[in-house]
Design a protein around this motif. Structure first.
Motif, PDB file in Angstrom:
ATOM      1  N   MET A   1     -10.914  26.372  68.647  1.00 40.05           N
ATOM      2  CA  MET A   1      -9.702  26.356  67.840  1.00 40.05           C
ATOM      3  C   MET A   1      -9.738  25.158  66.885  1.00 40.05           C
ATOM      4  SD  MET A   1      -5.823  26.393  69.183  1.00 40.05           S
ATOM      5  CE  MET A   1      -4.911  24.983  68.707  1.00 40.05           C
ATOM      6  N   LEU A   2      -9.297  25.376  65.668  1.00 40.43           N
ATOM      7  CA  LEU A   2      -9.323  24.328  64.657  1.00 40.43           C
ATOM      8  C   LEU A   2      -8.053  23.489  64.745  1.00 40.43           C
ATOM      9  CD1 LEU A   2     -11.047  23.373  62.235  1.00 40.43           C
ATOM     10  CD2 LEU A   2      -9.556  24.729  60.788  1.00 40.43           C
ATOM     11  N   THR A   3      -8.212  22.203  65.027  1.00 38.05           N
ATOM     12  CA  THR A   3      -7.072  21.281  65.083  1.00 38.05           C
ATOM     13  C   THR A   3      -7.389  20.057  64.229  1.00 38.05           C
ATOM     14  OG1 THR A   3      -7.987  20.322  67.098  1.00 38.05           O
ATOM     15  CG2 THR A   3      -6.286  22.015  67.380  1.00 38.05           C
ATOM     16  N   LEU A   4      -6.398  19.177  64.087  1.00 41.97           N
ATOM     17  CA  LEU A   4      -6.567  18.017  63.217  1.00 41.97           C
ATOM     18  C   LEU A   4      -7.687  17.091  63.682  1.00 41.97           C
ATOM     19  CD1 LEU A   4      -2.899  17.037  62.346  1.00 41.97           C
ATOM     20  CD2 LEU A   4      -4.602  18.009  60.837  1.00 41.97           C
ATOM     21  N   ASN A   5      -7.934  17.034  65.005  1.00 41.72           N
ATOM     22  CA  ASN A   5      -8.939  16.097  65.498  1.00 41.72           C
ATOM     23  C   ASN A   5     -10.372  16.611  65.350  1.00 41.72           C
ATOM     24  OD1 ASN A   5      -8.676  18.032  67.448  1.00 41.72           O
ATOM     25  ND2 ASN A   5      -9.104  16.660  69.149  1.00 41.72           N
ATOM     26  N   ASN A   6     -10.546  17.895  65.016  1.00 42.98           N
ATOM     27  CA  ASN A   6     -11.913  18.377  64.828  1.00 42.98           C
ATOM     28  C   ASN A   6     -12.132  19.014  63.452  1.00 42.98           C
ATOM     29  OD1 ASN A   6     -10.680  20.822  65.081  1.00 42.98           O
ATOM     30  ND2 ASN A   6     -11.591  21.369  67.041  1.00 42.98           N
ATOM     31  N   LEU A   7     -11.312  18.611  62.467  1.00 45.54           N
ATOM     32  CA  LEU A   7     -11.495  19.087  61.092  1.00 45.54           C
ATOM     33  C   LEU A   7     -12.775  18.496  60.506  1.00 45.54           C
ATOM     34  CD1 LEU A   7      -8.028  18.893  59.278  1.00 45.54           C
ATOM     35  CD2 LEU A   7      -9.425  20.889  59.656  1.00 45.54           C
ATOM     36  N   ALA A   8     -13.573  19.295  59.868  1.00 43.51           N
ATOM     37  CA  ALA A   8     -14.787  18.816  59.208  1.00 43.51           C
ATOM     38  C   ALA A   8     -15.156  19.798  58.101  1.00 43.51           C
ATOM     39  CB  ALA A   8     -15.925  18.698  60.218  1.00 43.51           C
ATOM     40  N   PRO A   9     -15.691  19.290  56.991  1.00 48.50           N
ATOM     41  CA  PRO A   9     -16.096  20.200  55.919  1.00 48.50           C
ATOM     42  C   PRO A   9     -17.306  21.021  56.343  1.00 48.50           C
ATOM     43  CG  PRO A   9     -16.739  17.955  55.398  1.00 48.50           C
ATOM     44  CD  PRO A   9     -15.907  17.883  56.640  1.00 48.50           C
ATOM     45  N   SER A  10     -17.485  22.171  55.710  1.00 54.54           N
ATOM     46  CA  SER A  10     -18.616  23.040  56.017  1.00 54.54           C
ATOM     47  C   SER A  10     -19.927  22.325  55.713  1.00 54.54           C
ATOM     48  CB  SER A  10     -18.545  24.324  55.190  1.00 54.54           C
ATOM     49  OG  SER A  10     -17.330  24.966  55.417  1.00 54.54           O
ATOM     50  N   GLU A  11     -20.983  22.734  56.370  1.00 58.43           N
ATOM     51  CA  GLU A  11     -22.298  22.142  56.158  1.00 58.43           C
ATOM     52  C   GLU A  11     -22.734  22.363  54.705  1.00 58.43           C
ATOM     53  OE1 GLU A  11     -25.121  19.717  57.239  1.00 58.43           O
ATOM     54  OE2 GLU A  11     -23.696  20.444  58.744  1.00 58.43           O
ATOM     55  N   GLY A  12     -23.054  21.274  54.017  1.00 59.70           N
ATOM     56  CA  GLY A  12     -23.499  21.361  52.630  1.00 59.70           C
ATOM     57  C   GLY A  12     -22.366  21.344  51.619  1.00 59.70           C
ATOM     58  N   ALA A  13     -21.117  21.266  52.071  1.00 58.32           N
ATOM     59  CA  ALA A  13     -19.987  21.266  51.145  1.00 58.32           C
ATOM     60  C   ALA A  13     -19.823  19.908  50.474  1.00 58.32           C
ATOM     61  CB  ALA A  13     -18.700  21.643  51.873  1.00 58.32           C
ATOM     62  N   ARG A  14     -20.178  18.833  51.172  1.00 54.99           N
ATOM     63  CA  ARG A  14     -20.042  17.481  50.630  1.00 54.99           C
ATOM     64  C   ARG A  14     -21.425  16.968  50.230  1.00 54.99           C
ATOM     65  NH1 ARG A  14     -14.817  15.129  50.461  1.00 54.99           N
ATOM     66  NH2 ARG A  14     -15.903  13.173  50.772  1.00 54.99           N
ATOM     67  N   LYS A  15     -21.539  16.479  48.999  1.00 54.38           N
ATOM     68  CA  LYS A  15     -22.817  15.969  48.524  1.00 54.38           C
ATOM     69  C   LYS A  15     -22.633  14.537  48.068  1.00 54.38           C
ATOM     70  CE  LYS A  15     -26.683  17.160  45.543  1.00 54.38           C
ATOM     71  NZ  LYS A  15     -27.142  17.927  44.408  1.00 54.38           N
ATOM     72  N   ALA A  16     -23.529  13.646  48.446  1.00 53.21           N
ATOM     73  CA  ALA A  16     -23.424  12.239  48.084  1.00 53.21           C
ATOM     74  C   ALA A  16     -23.632  12.070  46.584  1.00 53.21           C
ATOM     75  CB  ALA A  16     -24.458  11.432  48.850  1.00 53.21           C
ATOM     76  N   LYS A  17     -22.913  11.089  45.995  1.00 58.01           N
ATOM     77  CA  LYS A  17     -23.020  10.800  44.578  1.00 58.01           C
ATOM     78  C   LYS A  17     -24.430  10.291  44.267  1.00 58.01           C
ATOM     79  CE  LYS A  17     -20.897   7.610  41.278  1.00 58.01           C
ATOM     80  NZ  LYS A  17     -21.768   6.432  41.348  1.00 58.01           N
ATOM     81  N   LYS A  18     -24.994  10.685  43.126  1.00 56.62           N
ATOM     82  CA  LYS A  18     -26.324  10.255  42.749  1.00 56.62           C
ATOM     83  C   LYS A  18     -26.270   8.791  42.326  1.00 56.62           C
ATOM     84  CE  LYS A  18     -30.210  11.608  39.837  1.00 56.62           C
ATOM     85  NZ  LYS A  18     -30.668  12.542  38.802  1.00 56.62           N
ATOM     86  N   ARG A  19     -27.018   7.923  43.016  1.00 58.52           N
ATOM     87  CA  ARG A  19     -27.044   6.491  42.702  1.00 58.52           C
ATOM     88  C   ARG A  19     -28.209   6.221  41.762  1.00 58.52           C
ATOM     89  NH1 ARG A  19     -27.758   3.071  47.138  1.00 58.52           N
ATOM     90  NH2 ARG A  19     -26.445   1.473  46.206  1.00 58.52           N
ATOM     91  N   VAL A  20     -27.883   5.868  40.527  1.00 53.95           N
ATOM     92  CA  VAL A  20     -28.915   5.679  39.514  1.00 53.95           C
ATOM     93  C   VAL A  20     -29.141   4.187  39.275  1.00 53.95           C
ATOM     94  CG1 VAL A  20     -28.487   7.870  38.377  1.00 53.95           C
ATOM     95  CG2 VAL A  20     -27.244   5.859  37.630  1.00 53.95           C
ATOM     96  N   GLY A  21     -30.322   3.867  38.728  1.00 58.73           N
ATOM     97  CA  GLY A  21     -30.643   2.482  38.409  1.00 58.73           C
ATOM     98  C   GLY A  21     -30.892   1.637  39.641  1.00 58.73           C
ATOM     99  N   ARG A  22     -31.510   2.210  40.681  1.00 54.39           N
ATOM    100  CA  ARG A  22     -31.758   1.474  41.919  1.00 54.39           C
ATOM    101  C   ARG A  22     -33.260   1.326  42.205  1.00 54.39           C
ATOM    102  NH1 ARG A  22     -27.286   0.788  40.907  1.00 54.39           N
ATOM    103  NH2 ARG A  22     -25.439   0.728  42.233  1.00 54.39           N
ATOM    104  N   GLY A  23     -34.048   1.103  41.160  1.00 58.99           N
ATOM    105  CA  GLY A  23     -35.463   0.840  41.351  1.00 58.99           C
ATOM    106  C   GLY A  23     -36.335   2.058  41.111  1.00 58.99           C
ATOM    107  N   PRO A  24     -37.638   1.836  40.895  1.00 57.29           N
ATOM    108  CA  PRO A  24     -38.549   2.930  40.550  1.00 57.29           C
ATOM    109  C   PRO A  24     -38.759   3.942  41.673  1.00 57.29           C
ATOM    110  CG  PRO A  24     -39.768   0.887  40.852  1.00 57.29           C
ATOM    111  CD  PRO A  24     -38.316   0.523  40.891  1.00 57.29           C
ATOM    112  N   GLY A  25     -38.595   3.522  42.925  1.00 56.65           N
ATOM    113  CA  GLY A  25     -38.821   4.444  44.042  1.00 56.65           C
ATOM    114  C   GLY A  25     -37.765   5.530  44.141  1.00 56.65           C
TER     115      GLY A  25
END
Length: 145
Positions: A1-25
């Motif tokens: 059952m879905l309740t407030l304590n186990n809410l989570a976005p679907s797998e792959g729904a959240r994507k981290a922001k692209k961090r640019v200018g952090r070295g050649p690697g």
């Protein structure tokens, strides 16, 4: 059952922001994915709406025809058939027409002589066509405004 304590976005729904200018690697270092020089590489760059990178913009490529009156008034049209639904002796104004559902957007109201009217009504709107005015007065009503 879905309740407030186990809410989570679907797998792959959240994507981290692209961090640019952090070295050649990182793959997005040095120029930070902006390329070399040019307006887009500079800070504070913003193109005006419709700018297509120097290509002739769509609004200039399309042909223009006629005259476009920017002061044109678009009236809400109401016919005599619609006025016939009101009770005899009632006052028909903008508020009454909105309540009845005949006028849905703001702006001036014009009554047209479509159909017949057989009730004495007091019509208080912005504009009334000559034919509509004659039919309203012939039915025992009056036109004001």
């Amino acid at each position: 059952m879905l309740t407030l304590n186990n809410l989570a976005p679907s797998e792959g729904a959240r994507k981290a922001k692209k961090r640019v200018g952090r070295g050649p690697g990182s793959g997005s270092g040095k120029t930070a994915a902006r390329g070399h020089k040019g307006a887009r590489a500079r800070s504070g760059y913003s193109a005006r709406p419709g700018f297509e990178g120097g290509q002739m913009p769509l609004h200039r490529r399309l042909p223009k025809r006629g005259f476009n009156n920017i002061f044109k008034q678009v009236c809400n049209l109401v016919s005599l058939d619609q006025l016939n639904t009101f009770d005899a002796g009632s006052i028909v104004d903008y508020a009454a027409l909105v309540t009845a559902g005949y006028v849905k957007k703001a702006g001036p109201v014009k009554v047209l002589a479509n159909g017949e009217i057989n009730k004495a009504l007091t019509v208080q709107v912005d504009k009334v066509s000559q034919g509509a005015k004659e039919k309203i007065i012939a039915a025992g009503g009056s036109v004001e405004g």
